[in-house]
Design a protein around this motif. Sequence first.
Motif, PDB file in Angstrom:
ATOM      1  N   ILE A   1      41.503  38.247  27.742  1.00  0.00           N
ATOM      2  CA  ILE A   1      42.040  37.781  29.019  1.00  0.00           C
ATOM      3  C   ILE A   1      42.750  36.444  28.839  1.00  0.00           C
ATOM      4  CG2 ILE A   1      41.371  36.910  31.299  1.00  0.00           C
ATOM      5  CD1 ILE A   1      39.170  39.047  31.319  1.00  0.00           C
ATOM      6  N   ASP A   2      42.145  35.543  28.062  1.00  0.00           N
ATOM      7  CA  ASP A   2      42.770  34.237  27.851  1.00  0.00           C
ATOM      8  C   ASP A   2      44.073  34.363  27.063  1.00  0.00           C
ATOM      9  OD1 ASP A   2      42.560  31.309  28.145  1.00  0.00           O
ATOM     10  OD2 ASP A   2      42.434  31.329  25.964  1.00  0.00           O
ATOM     11  N   ARG A   3      44.105  35.264  26.075  1.00  0.00           N
ATOM     12  CA  ARG A   3      45.355  35.472  25.337  1.00  0.00           C
ATOM     13  C   ARG A   3      46.441  36.020  26.254  1.00  0.00           C
ATOM     14  NH1 ARG A   3      41.900  37.390  21.114  1.00  0.00           N
ATOM     15  NH2 ARG A   3      42.334  39.551  21.720  1.00  0.00           N
ATOM     16  N   ARG A   4      46.077  36.891  27.161  1.00  0.00           N
ATOM     17  CA  ARG A   4      47.059  37.434  28.093  1.00  0.00           C
ATOM     18  C   ARG A   4      47.563  36.346  29.037  1.00  0.00           C
ATOM     19  NH1 ARG A   4      51.202  40.011  28.085  1.00  0.00           N
ATOM     20  NH2 ARG A   4      51.876  40.711  30.145  1.00  0.00           N
ATOM     21  N   ARG A   5      46.679  35.442  29.453  1.00  0.00           N
ATOM     22  CA  ARG A   5      47.102  34.327  30.299  1.00  0.00           C
ATOM     23  C   ARG A   5      48.094  33.428  29.555  1.00  0.00           C
ATOM     24  NH1 ARG A   5      46.269  29.194  30.324  1.00  0.00           N
ATOM     25  NH2 ARG A   5      44.795  29.386  28.598  1.00  0.00           N
ATOM     26  N   GLN A   6      47.813  33.163  28.287  1.00  0.00           N
ATOM     27  CA  GLN A   6      48.724  32.343  27.502  1.00  0.00           C
ATOM     28  C   GLN A   6      50.084  33.019  27.346  1.00  0.00           C
ATOM     29  OE1 GLN A   6      46.734  31.494  23.800  1.00  0.00           O
ATOM     30  NE2 GLN A   6      45.058  30.396  24.780  1.00  0.00           N
ATOM     31  N   ALA A   7      50.080  34.344  27.209  1.00  0.00           N
ATOM     32  CA  ALA A   7      51.354  35.061  27.104  1.00  0.00           C
ATOM     33  C   ALA A   7      52.158  34.942  28.398  1.00  0.00           C
ATOM     34  CB  ALA A   7      51.099  36.531  26.768  1.00  0.00           C
ATOM     35  N   LEU A   8      51.476  34.964  29.539  1.00  0.00           N
ATOM     36  CA  LEU A   8      52.172  34.809  30.820  1.00  0.00           C
ATOM     37  C   LEU A   8      52.738  33.401  30.967  1.00  0.00           C
ATOM     38  CD1 LEU A   8      49.744  36.709  33.239  1.00  0.00           C
ATOM     39  CD2 LEU A   8      51.989  37.463  32.455  1.00  0.00           C
ATOM     40  N   GLU A   9      52.015  32.408  30.458  1.00  0.00           N
ATOM     41  CA  GLU A   9      52.499  31.033  30.550  1.00  0.00           C
ATOM     42  C   GLU A   9      53.779  30.834  29.741  1.00  0.00           C
ATOM     43  OE1 GLU A   9      49.559  28.198  29.526  1.00  0.00           O
ATOM     44  OE2 GLU A   9      48.590  28.247  31.495  1.00  0.00           O
ATOM     45  N   LYS A  10      53.939  31.576  28.656  1.00  0.00           N
ATOM     46  CA  LYS A  10      55.135  31.437  27.837  1.00  0.00           C
ATOM     47  C   LYS A  10      56.389  31.909  28.573  1.00  0.00           C
ATOM     48  CE  LYS A  10      52.757  31.860  23.391  1.00  0.00           C
ATOM     49  NZ  LYS A  10      52.605  32.662  22.138  1.00  0.00           N
TER      50      LYS A  10
ATOM     51  N   ASP B   1      54.313  39.539  37.056  1.00  0.00           N
ATOM     52  CA  ASP B   1      53.539  38.492  36.384  1.00  0.00           C
ATOM     53  C   ASP B   1      52.508  37.891  37.332  1.00  0.00           C
ATOM     54  OD1 ASP B   1      55.017  38.873  34.086  1.00  0.00           O
ATOM     55  OD2 ASP B   1      56.458  37.291  34.555  1.00  0.00           O
ATOM     56  N   LEU B   2      52.909  37.661  38.563  1.00  0.00           N
ATOM     57  CA  LEU B   2      51.975  37.100  39.542  1.00  0.00           C
ATOM     58  C   LEU B   2      50.875  38.098  39.886  1.00  0.00           C
ATOM     59  CD1 LEU B   2      54.551  35.390  41.945  1.00  0.00           C
ATOM     60  CD2 LEU B   2      53.207  34.329  40.127  1.00  0.00           C
TER      61      LEU B   2
ATOM     62  N   GLY C   1      45.212  39.868  38.922  1.00  0.00           N
ATOM     63  CA  GLY C   1      44.267  40.828  38.365  1.00  0.00           C
ATOM     64  C   GLY C   1      43.325  40.185  37.355  1.00  0.00           C
ATOM     65  N   LEU C   2      43.856  39.295  36.527  1.00  0.00           N
ATOM     66  CA  LEU C   2      43.015  38.587  35.555  1.00  0.00           C
ATOM     67  C   LEU C   2      41.985  37.707  36.265  1.00  0.00           C
ATOM     68  CD1 LEU C   2      45.688  37.485  32.912  1.00  0.00           C
ATOM     69  CD2 LEU C   2      44.137  39.435  32.786  1.00  0.00           C
ATOM     70  N   GLU C   3      42.422  37.062  37.323  1.00  0.00           N
ATOM     71  CA  GLU C   3      41.497  36.214  38.071  1.00  0.00           C
ATOM     72  C   GLU C   3      40.405  37.045  38.737  1.00  0.00           C
ATOM     73  OE1 GLU C   3      41.819  32.312  40.992  1.00  0.00           O
ATOM     74  OE2 GLU C   3      43.409  33.823  41.018  1.00  0.00           O
ATOM     75  N   SER C   4      40.768  38.211  39.262  1.00  0.00           N
ATOM     76  CA  SER C   4      39.769  39.096  39.874  1.00  0.00           C
ATOM     77  C   SER C   4      38.777  39.586  38.829  1.00  0.00           C
ATOM     78  CB  SER C   4      40.465  40.285  40.541  1.00  0.00           C
ATOM     79  OG  SER C   4      41.328  39.862  41.576  1.00  0.00           O
ATOM     80  N   THR C   5      39.267  39.883  37.624  1.00  0.00           N
ATOM     81  CA  THR C   5      38.377  40.312  36.540  1.00  0.00           C
ATOM     82  C   THR C   5      37.339  39.241  36.237  1.00  0.00           C
ATOM     83  OG1 THR C   5      40.063  41.724  35.538  1.00  0.00           O
ATOM     84  CG2 THR C   5      38.279  40.982  34.116  1.00  0.00           C
ATOM     85  N   LEU C   6      37.761  37.993  36.181  1.00  0.00           N
ATOM     86  CA  LEU C   6      36.826  36.905  35.886  1.00  0.00           C
ATOM     87  C   LEU C   6      35.799  36.734  36.999  1.00  0.00           C
ATOM     88  CD1 LEU C   6      39.213  34.244  34.320  1.00  0.00           C
ATOM     89  CD2 LEU C   6      37.624  35.764  33.157  1.00  0.00           C
TER      90      LEU C   6
ATOM     91  N   ASP D   1      39.045  28.434  35.534  1.00  0.00           N
ATOM     92  CA  ASP D   1      39.752  27.180  35.815  1.00  0.00           C
ATOM     93  C   ASP D   1      41.154  27.199  35.207  1.00  0.00           C
ATOM     94  OD1 ASP D   1      37.550  26.251  37.171  1.00  0.00           O
ATOM     95  OD2 ASP D   1      36.744  25.110  35.486  1.00  0.00           O
ATOM     96  N   ASP D   2      41.271  27.753  33.987  1.00  0.00           N
ATOM     97  CA  ASP D   2      42.588  27.838  33.338  1.00  0.00           C
ATOM     98  C   ASP D   2      43.545  28.711  34.148  1.00  0.00           C
ATOM     99  OD1 ASP D   2      41.732  26.193  31.329  1.00  0.00           O
ATOM    100  OD2 ASP D   2      41.290  27.814  29.909  1.00  0.00           O
ATOM    101  N   ILE D   3      43.059  29.855  34.595  1.00  0.00           N
ATOM    102  CA  ILE D   3      43.918  30.755  35.369  1.00  0.00           C
ATOM    103  C   ILE D   3      44.275  30.139  36.720  1.00  0.00           C
ATOM    104  CG2 ILE D   3      43.882  32.932  36.646  1.00  0.00           C
ATOM    105  CD1 ILE D   3      42.725  34.305  34.313  1.00  0.00           C
TER     106      ILE D   3
END
Length: 313
Positions: A148-157, A167-168, A173-178, A230-232
């Motif tokens: 999940i964190d790697r996917r977040r970093q890919a979106l930030e790029k 993307d949004l 979806g990532l935030e809901s997963t967490l 917090d990162d997301i």
Amino acid sequence: MMKIYRTRDKLLTRADNMEEGSWVCLTAPSEAEVRQVAATLDIEPDDLFAATDPEESARISLEDGYTVIIVDIPYQVPGSGEGIYSTIPMGILLTQELVVTVCSVETPVIGDFTSCRVKGFSTRKKMRFVYQLLYRAATMYQQELRLIDRRRQALEKNLSGDLRDSDLVELHGLESTLVYFATSLRANATVLDRLTRYKRLEQYPDDRELLDDVIVEIRQAIEMTSIYRDDIKGTRELFSSILDNRLNNAMKYLTSITLLMAVPTVVSGLYGMNVSSEGMPFASSAAGFGIVLGLTLVICVVTAWFLHKKHML
């Protein structure tokens, strides 16, 4: 589907009967299979069906002659994007003779055992088997959290490029997963805490050390979930700020262009009024039209230069 396993000479083999020291693995079981196991082992069918209910929460209960342990494990919803997960319950029932696992889907938590990828695994060592299952579930949470964190970093790029609605949506979806992970991990931690206090469950020193390892892994997964949430949240706020900034820039440029277009509009409007030409500058001159156009162009250039100096164009 029901499968029965038994460890012989450190090898996992299939068995036909529910003998002492066996492992009964139920994956998306039918009602007939559940009732067969319940009747053979003197277990309440509802305790087996509970593990197939997606709304069932993690818990542990001591019943008459057996123990019910239900924990939540990660599960990727079919058709969802990368890093989008939910959680489902997995049931572990301990009797005096054997272990029963119940899950509504095939999961790597159980698949690693059926594929003999877990060291020191034996169906006869019931409590060790339970702790190994819980340890595998905890490490699976950590693996998915890193994904999940790697996917977040890919979106930030992609922030420097075009931001897409997808993307949004994916970030949401990532935030809901967490959120699902955080809730399930806290419930699993409560189950583990109760396991340490139950005297009815026979535990050996090695088993106790493994339980401590499971507790450490669960706590680490909870901390990772909190950090990644917090990162997301920060990434989502950054997305929002960038979109607001781009909108403000677009509105600024549109306002500047509107101001430039207003100059020739005002001039042409004044000369287009139905009044006497004697009072209009350059109206009686043969080159009046060109002069008016030239003056209008000069005013537009000066206005554009001023807006450029003010960083508005």
